[in-house]
Design a protein around this motif. Sequence first.
Motif, PDB file in Angstrom:
ATOM      1  N   PRO A  84     -46.106  15.891 -20.942  1.00  0.00           N
ATOM      2  CA  PRO A  84     -46.616  16.999 -20.136  1.00  0.00           C
ATOM      3  C   PRO A  84     -45.696  17.372 -18.973  1.00  0.00           C
ATOM      4  O   PRO A  84     -45.217  16.513 -18.233  1.00  0.00           O
ATOM      5  CB  PRO A  84     -47.964  16.480 -19.637  1.00  0.00           C
ATOM      6  N   ASP A  85     -45.445  18.674 -18.880  1.00  0.00           N
ATOM      7  CA  ASP A  85     -44.651  19.282 -17.813  1.00  0.00           C
ATOM      8  C   ASP A  85     -43.193  18.841 -17.809  1.00  0.00           C
ATOM      9  O   ASP A  85     -42.453  19.147 -16.870  1.00  0.00           O
ATOM     10  CB  ASP A  85     -45.290  19.029 -16.445  1.00  0.00           C
ATOM     11  N   ARG A  86     -42.730  18.151 -18.865  1.00  0.00           N
ATOM     12  CA  ARG A  86     -41.338  17.679 -18.940  1.00  0.00           C
ATOM     13  C   ARG A  86     -40.624  18.090 -20.231  1.00  0.00           C
ATOM     14  O   ARG A  86     -39.465  18.468 -20.191  1.00  0.00           O
ATOM     15  CB  ARG A  86     -41.267  16.152 -18.818  1.00  0.00           C
ATOM     16  N   ARG A  87     -41.307  17.950 -21.377  1.00  0.00           N
ATOM     17  CA  ARG A  87     -40.643  18.288 -22.641  1.00  0.00           C
ATOM     18  C   ARG A  87     -41.668  18.499 -23.742  1.00  0.00           C
ATOM     19  O   ARG A  87     -42.737  17.904 -23.740  1.00  0.00           O
ATOM     20  CB  ARG A  87     -39.646  17.225 -23.048  1.00  0.00           C
ATOM     21  N   ILE A  88     -41.258  19.366 -24.664  1.00  0.00           N
ATOM     22  CA  ILE A  88     -42.034  19.594 -25.873  1.00  0.00           C
ATOM     23  C   ILE A  88     -41.043  19.983 -26.963  1.00  0.00           C
ATOM     24  O   ILE A  88     -40.096  20.738 -26.715  1.00  0.00           O
ATOM     25  CB  ILE A  88     -43.125  20.679 -25.682  1.00  0.00           C
ATOM     26  N   SER A  89     -41.225  19.401 -28.140  1.00  0.00           N
ATOM     27  CA  SER A  89     -40.387  19.783 -29.283  1.00  0.00           C
ATOM     28  C   SER A  89     -41.245  19.754 -30.538  1.00  0.00           C
ATOM     29  O   SER A  89     -42.327  19.165 -30.559  1.00  0.00           O
ATOM     30  CB  SER A  89     -39.186  18.851 -29.422  1.00  0.00           C
ATOM     31  N   TRP A  90     -40.742  20.413 -31.582  1.00  0.00           N
ATOM     32  CA  TRP A  90     -41.501  20.511 -32.822  1.00  0.00           C
ATOM     33  C   TRP A  90     -40.570  20.672 -34.004  1.00  0.00           C
ATOM     34  O   TRP A  90     -39.419  21.084 -33.877  1.00  0.00           O
ATOM     35  CB  TRP A  90     -42.491  21.664 -32.760  1.00  0.00           C
ATOM     36  N   THR A  91     -41.113  20.319 -35.163  1.00  0.00           N
ATOM     37  CA  THR A  91     -40.450  20.565 -36.430  1.00  0.00           C
ATOM     38  C   THR A  91     -41.270  21.610 -37.167  1.00  0.00           C
ATOM     39  O   THR A  91     -42.442  21.837 -36.844  1.00  0.00           O
ATOM     40  CB  THR A  91     -40.354  19.280 -37.282  1.00  0.00           C
ATOM     41  N   ILE A  92     -40.638  22.245 -38.136  1.00  0.00           N
ATOM     42  CA  ILE A  92     -41.361  23.249 -38.916  1.00  0.00           C
ATOM     43  C   ILE A  92     -41.181  22.991 -40.404  1.00  0.00           C
ATOM     44  O   ILE A  92     -40.163  22.457 -40.840  1.00  0.00           O
ATOM     45  CB  ILE A  92     -40.923  24.689 -38.575  1.00  0.00           C
ATOM     46  N   VAL A  93     -42.197  23.377 -41.139  1.00  0.00           N
ATOM     47  CA  VAL A  93     -42.131  23.407 -42.595  1.00  0.00           C
ATOM     48  C   VAL A  93     -42.588  24.796 -42.997  1.00  0.00           C
ATOM     49  O   VAL A  93     -43.670  25.237 -42.615  1.00  0.00           O
ATOM     50  CB  VAL A  93     -43.021  22.334 -43.236  1.00  0.00           C
ATOM     51  N   GLY A  94     -41.720  25.490 -43.712  1.00  0.00           N
ATOM     52  CA  GLY A  94     -42.038  26.851 -44.131  1.00  0.00           C
ATOM     53  C   GLY A  94     -41.906  26.992 -45.627  1.00  0.00           C
ATOM     54  O   GLY A  94     -42.513  26.234 -46.389  1.00  0.00           O
ATOM     55  N   THR A  95     -41.069  27.921 -46.047  1.00  0.00           N
ATOM     56  CA  THR A  95     -40.894  28.167 -47.471  1.00  0.00           C
ATOM     57  C   THR A  95     -40.099  27.047 -48.132  1.00  0.00           C
ATOM     58  O   THR A  95     -40.189  26.871 -49.335  1.00  0.00           O
ATOM     59  CB  THR A  95     -40.201  29.527 -47.717  1.00  0.00           C
ATOM     60  N   VAL A  96     -39.321  26.311 -47.355  1.00  0.00           N
ATOM     61  CA  VAL A  96     -38.551  25.185 -47.879  1.00  0.00           C
ATOM     62  C   VAL A  96     -39.379  23.919 -47.699  1.00  0.00           C
ATOM     63  O   VAL A  96     -39.770  23.578 -46.587  1.00  0.00           O
ATOM     64  CB  VAL A  96     -37.191  25.048 -47.143  1.00  0.00           C
ATOM     65  N   ARG A  97     -39.643  23.228 -48.810  1.00  0.00           N
ATOM     66  CA  ARG A  97     -40.438  21.992 -48.778  1.00  0.00           C
ATOM     67  C   ARG A  97     -39.720  20.926 -49.571  1.00  0.00           C
ATOM     68  O   ARG A  97     -39.309  21.205 -50.678  1.00  0.00           O
ATOM     69  CB  ARG A  97     -41.835  22.243 -49.321  1.00  0.00           C
ATOM     70  N   PRO A  98     -39.574  19.732 -49.059  1.00  0.00           N
ATOM     71  CA  PRO A  98     -39.974  19.332 -47.717  1.00  0.00           C
ATOM     72  C   PRO A  98     -39.166  20.081 -46.665  1.00  0.00           C
ATOM     73  O   PRO A  98     -38.184  20.747 -46.990  1.00  0.00           O
ATOM     74  CB  PRO A  98     -39.679  17.827 -47.683  1.00  0.00           C
TER      75      PRO A  98
END
Length: 164
Positions: A84-98
């Motif tokens: 919280p209030d320092r960092r946030i990151s994410w991964t995505i999965v879309g049309t390419v799987r995995p």
Amino acid sequence: MSRTDTRIDATRLIPAPAADVFAVLCDPQGHVAIDATGMLQDATGEPVSAVGDAFVVHMDREALGDRPDMGRYDVDVTIHDLEPDRRISWTIVGTVRPGIGHVWGYELEPAEGGTRVTSYCDWSEAREDWKHVFPVVSETALRGTLGILDRTVRRGYPRAADRP
């Protein structure tokens, strides 16, 4: 702005408390509101608060003009790192799987006059057969998104006080 073989980033001082910046970054609609590429059209899901939380972003690749075959599609966003209030990151999965294995994120650092915010895309852990497509967006787009983030936070959407 900086760039390595596996990461691009851009940094901007935003004259607001980190909590207010972070509130936008935890809100799926906040991501849509600040996107400078035009690809993020809408989102479904609740604000995130922990690693593993997820939401869906409805995309339109036509905005970039680089892959006319992709058009509209959805990506599943899963929080990879959250302090919280320092960092946030994410991964995505879309049309390419995995998923490809790249990480998008923001780092927030208290600074005189507000919060120093760094937006980045890191593909160091991406699948080898996909590393050649990076960076998908430019450093200019990251910088533009930071400008829109600045404007969005100054206009009061959403405020940290409004977070659950």
